[in-house]
Design a protein around this motif. Sequence first.
Motif, PDB file in Angstrom:
ATOM      1  N   GLY A   1       1.476  -9.196  -4.145  1.00 30.25           N
ATOM      2  CA  GLY A   1       0.252  -9.141  -3.362  1.00 30.25           C
ATOM      3  C   GLY A   1       0.354  -9.776  -1.995  1.00 30.25           C
ATOM      4  N   ASP A   2       1.547 -10.146  -1.573  1.00 30.76           N
ATOM      5  CA  ASP A   2       1.727 -10.844  -0.293  1.00 30.76           C
ATOM      6  C   ASP A   2       2.932 -10.273   0.455  1.00 30.76           C
ATOM      7  N   THR A   3       2.968  -8.954   0.585  1.00 29.39           N
ATOM      8  CA  THR A   3       4.087  -8.292   1.246  1.00 29.39           C
ATOM      9  C   THR A   3       3.667  -7.752   2.606  1.00 29.39           C
ATOM     10  N   THR A   4       4.662  -7.511   3.452  1.00 28.55           N
ATOM     11  CA  THR A   4       4.436  -6.867   4.749  1.00 28.55           C
ATOM     12  C   THR A   4       5.546  -5.855   4.989  1.00 28.55           C
ATOM     13  N   VAL A   5       5.190  -4.741   5.626  1.00 26.21           N
ATOM     14  CA  VAL A   5       6.163  -3.737   6.039  1.00 26.21           C
ATOM     15  C   VAL A   5       5.952  -3.514   7.539  1.00 26.21           C
ATOM     16  N   ILE A   6       6.983  -3.783   8.323  1.00 26.95           N
ATOM     17  CA  ILE A   6       6.864  -3.770   9.776  1.00 26.95           C
ATOM     18  C   ILE A   6       7.862  -2.783  10.358  1.00 26.95           C
ATOM     19  N   ALA A   7       7.421  -2.003  11.333  1.00 26.42           N
ATOM     20  CA  ALA A   7       8.313  -1.074  12.026  1.00 26.42           C
ATOM     21  C   ALA A   7       9.354  -1.853  12.829  1.00 26.42           C
ATOM     22  N   PRO A   8      10.541  -1.291  13.039  1.00 20.70           N
ATOM     23  CA  PRO A   8      11.567  -1.970  13.846  1.00 20.70           C
ATOM     24  C   PRO A   8      11.087  -2.157  15.282  1.00 20.70           C
ATOM     25  N   PRO A   9      11.678  -3.094  16.008  1.00 19.15           N
ATOM     26  CA  PRO A   9      11.320  -3.275  17.417  1.00 19.15           C
ATOM     27  C   PRO A   9      11.491  -1.975  18.202  1.00 19.15           C
TER      28      PRO A   9
ATOM     29  N   GLY B   1       2.805   3.423   9.239  1.00 22.72           N
ATOM     30  CA  GLY B   1       2.082   3.984  10.376  1.00 22.72           C
ATOM     31  C   GLY B   1       2.275   5.473  10.552  1.00 22.72           C
ATOM     32  N   GLY B   2       2.508   6.210   9.458  1.00 25.78           N
ATOM     33  CA  GLY B   2       2.677   7.657   9.553  1.00 25.78           C
ATOM     34  C   GLY B   2       4.012   8.110  10.079  1.00 25.78           C
ATOM     35  N   ALA B   3       4.987   7.215  10.125  1.00 24.31           N
ATOM     36  CA  ALA B   3       6.322   7.571  10.623  1.00 24.31           C
ATOM     37  C   ALA B   3       7.388   6.969   9.727  1.00 24.31           C
ATOM     38  N   ALA B   4       8.581   7.501   9.846  1.00 27.04           N
ATOM     39  CA  ALA B   4       9.731   6.977   9.114  1.00 27.04           C
ATOM     40  C   ALA B   4      10.778   6.506  10.116  1.00 27.04           C
ATOM     41  N   TYR B   5      11.353   5.342   9.824  1.00 29.97           N
ATOM     42  CA  TYR B   5      12.405   4.767  10.667  1.00 29.97           C
ATOM     43  C   TYR B   5      13.651   4.657   9.808  1.00 29.97           C
ATOM     44  N   MET B   6      14.742   5.236  10.290  1.00 27.14           N
ATOM     45  CA  MET B   6      15.957   5.325   9.487  1.00 27.14           C
ATOM     46  C   MET B   6      17.113   4.617  10.171  1.00 27.14           C
ATOM     47  N   GLN B   7      17.910   3.972   9.353  1.00 25.19           N
ATOM     48  CA  GLN B   7      19.100   3.290   9.852  1.00 25.19           C
ATOM     49  C   GLN B   7      20.219   3.499   8.848  1.00 25.19           C
TER      50      GLN B   7
ATOM     51  N   THR C   1       9.064  11.629  12.957  1.00 16.97           N
ATOM     52  CA  THR C   1       7.659  11.830  12.641  1.00 16.97           C
ATOM     53  C   THR C   1       7.528  12.621  11.351  1.00 16.97           C
ATOM     54  N   GLU C   2       6.317  12.617  10.770  1.00 13.82           N
ATOM     55  CA  GLU C   2       6.087  13.294   9.503  1.00 13.82           C
ATOM     56  C   GLU C   2       6.433  14.780   9.570  1.00 13.82           C
ATOM     57  N   GLU C   3       6.300  15.385  10.754  1.00 10.78           N
ATOM     58  CA  GLU C   3       6.579  16.815  10.878  1.00 10.78           C
ATOM     59  C   GLU C   3       8.032  17.143  10.551  1.00 10.78           C
ATOM     60  N   HIS C   4       8.914  16.168  10.722  1.00 11.34           N
ATOM     61  CA  HIS C   4      10.333  16.407  10.454  1.00 11.34           C
ATOM     62  C   HIS C   4      10.693  16.154   8.990  1.00 11.34           C
ATOM     63  N   GLU C   5       9.782  15.526   8.245  1.00  8.41           N
ATOM     64  CA  GLU C   5      10.019  15.178   6.848  1.00  8.41           C
ATOM     65  C   GLU C   5      11.399  14.544   6.659  1.00  8.41           C
TER      66      GLU C   5
ATOM     67  N   GLY D   1       0.837  -1.189   0.000  1.00 13.93           N
ATOM     68  CA  GLY D   1       0.000   0.000   0.000  1.00 13.93           C
ATOM     69  C   GLY D   1       0.877   1.247   0.000  1.00 13.93           C
ATOM     70  N   GLN D   2       0.660   2.125   0.984  1.00 13.54           N
ATOM     71  CA  GLN D   2       1.463   3.335   1.116  1.00 13.54           C
ATOM     72  C   GLN D   2       2.740   3.096   1.910  1.00 13.54           C
ATOM     73  N   ASP D   3       2.893   1.917   2.485  1.00  9.97           N
ATOM     74  CA  ASP D   3       4.071   1.601   3.300  1.00  9.97           C
ATOM     75  C   ASP D   3       5.204   1.089   2.418  1.00  9.97           C
ATOM     76  N   GLN D   4       6.432   1.323   2.872  1.00 12.39           N
ATOM     77  CA  GLN D   4       7.589   0.957   2.053  1.00 12.39           C
ATOM     78  C   GLN D   4       8.799   0.682   2.947  1.00 12.39           C
ATOM     79  N   ASP D   5       9.570  -0.313   2.547  1.00 12.01           N
ATOM     80  CA  ASP D   5      10.806  -0.680   3.230  1.00 12.01           C
ATOM     81  C   ASP D   5      11.907  -0.694   2.172  1.00 12.01           C
ATOM     82  N   VAL D   6      12.841   0.243   2.277  1.00 11.06           N
ATOM     83  CA  VAL D   6      13.921   0.394   1.299  1.00 11.06           C
ATOM     84  C   VAL D   6      15.249   0.115   1.993  1.00 11.06           C
ATOM     85  N   SER D   7      15.972  -0.863   1.497  1.00 15.76           N
ATOM     86  CA  SER D   7      17.281  -1.219   2.044  1.00 15.76           C
ATOM     87  C   SER D   7      18.290  -1.192   0.913  1.00 15.76           C
ATOM     88  N   ALA D   8      19.418  -0.504   1.131  1.00 15.97           N
ATOM     89  CA  ALA D   8      20.370  -0.334   0.029  1.00 15.97           C
ATOM     90  C   ALA D   8      21.808  -0.420   0.514  1.00 15.97           C
TER      91      ALA D   8
END
Length: 258
Positions: A242-250, A79-85, A101-105, A58-65
């Motif tokens: 059609g069978d993907t999941t995007v999960i926030a880090p612990p 979930g309306g947030a970005a997690y960066m590593q 959070t989204e406010e920090h873009e 959907g609108q969720d995305q996990d990008v690893s490079a």
Amino acid sequence: MSRYVMIAVLALLMAGCGSAAKTAPEVAGYVRTYLQAHSDVKRVAAKGVQSVTVVTKGQDQDVSADLGEGLRGRLIRTGGAAYMQMLGEEVAPGKTWDKVTEEHEPYNLFGIGLVTSQAMTLVNSHQVHEMLAARGRVSGPASDGGLARYTVAIDVRAALDGLDLSAFLEAYDPLPLMQDTEDEYVGVRAGDRAAQARLRGKLLKEFGAQATYELWLDDQGRPVRQRLTAKTSVEITFSHWGDTTVIAPPADQVRVLR
């Protein structure tokens, strides 16, 4: 009778591939068209030492490079947030992720913005390959390990001569890193023939005089793999349609930026 049996067997084999003869533009544009209708997928792109994995739900995305030379990172948006590593290093004792959070873009943060923009350019390089392959010579489908494989032979010089260079640049290098490069692209888009000739020369040197585009489809007509074999070669694989999941880090590994 045996002749008819042979014809029937061949027909069944072709039906099992779930594919029929296609034109070069159809083969070249197949991945783009399919992605437009089926966006939830895992894509893995490889180019030399560079590798990128993108999972979309959907609108969720996990990008690893891992782009080489120490440029490595991951961005999860859910979930309306970005997690960066970045590089997998700790950002605080026991924590390897930053939650912004989204406010920090998060794309305003240079490091992760650089990694993710280059990562998405690589994983979307099928758009570049499409423009090169659309004028090629197609063959197939051929059965290849239970998949249907199409092959397009490309005369790179002829393909470059027929390109809309402005549209090509949008896919090839949407966010150039150097101001000199951006200035050159401005000239290309403005119709500067010298700038356009320089760009075509650069691309011919990068890809080589001849290239081959290959596309593998499963029995449901879904892209499984596409590859451009050239002086600079790229391969992209597709799975989990059609069978993907995007999960926030612990949560215990996340530092929250305020």
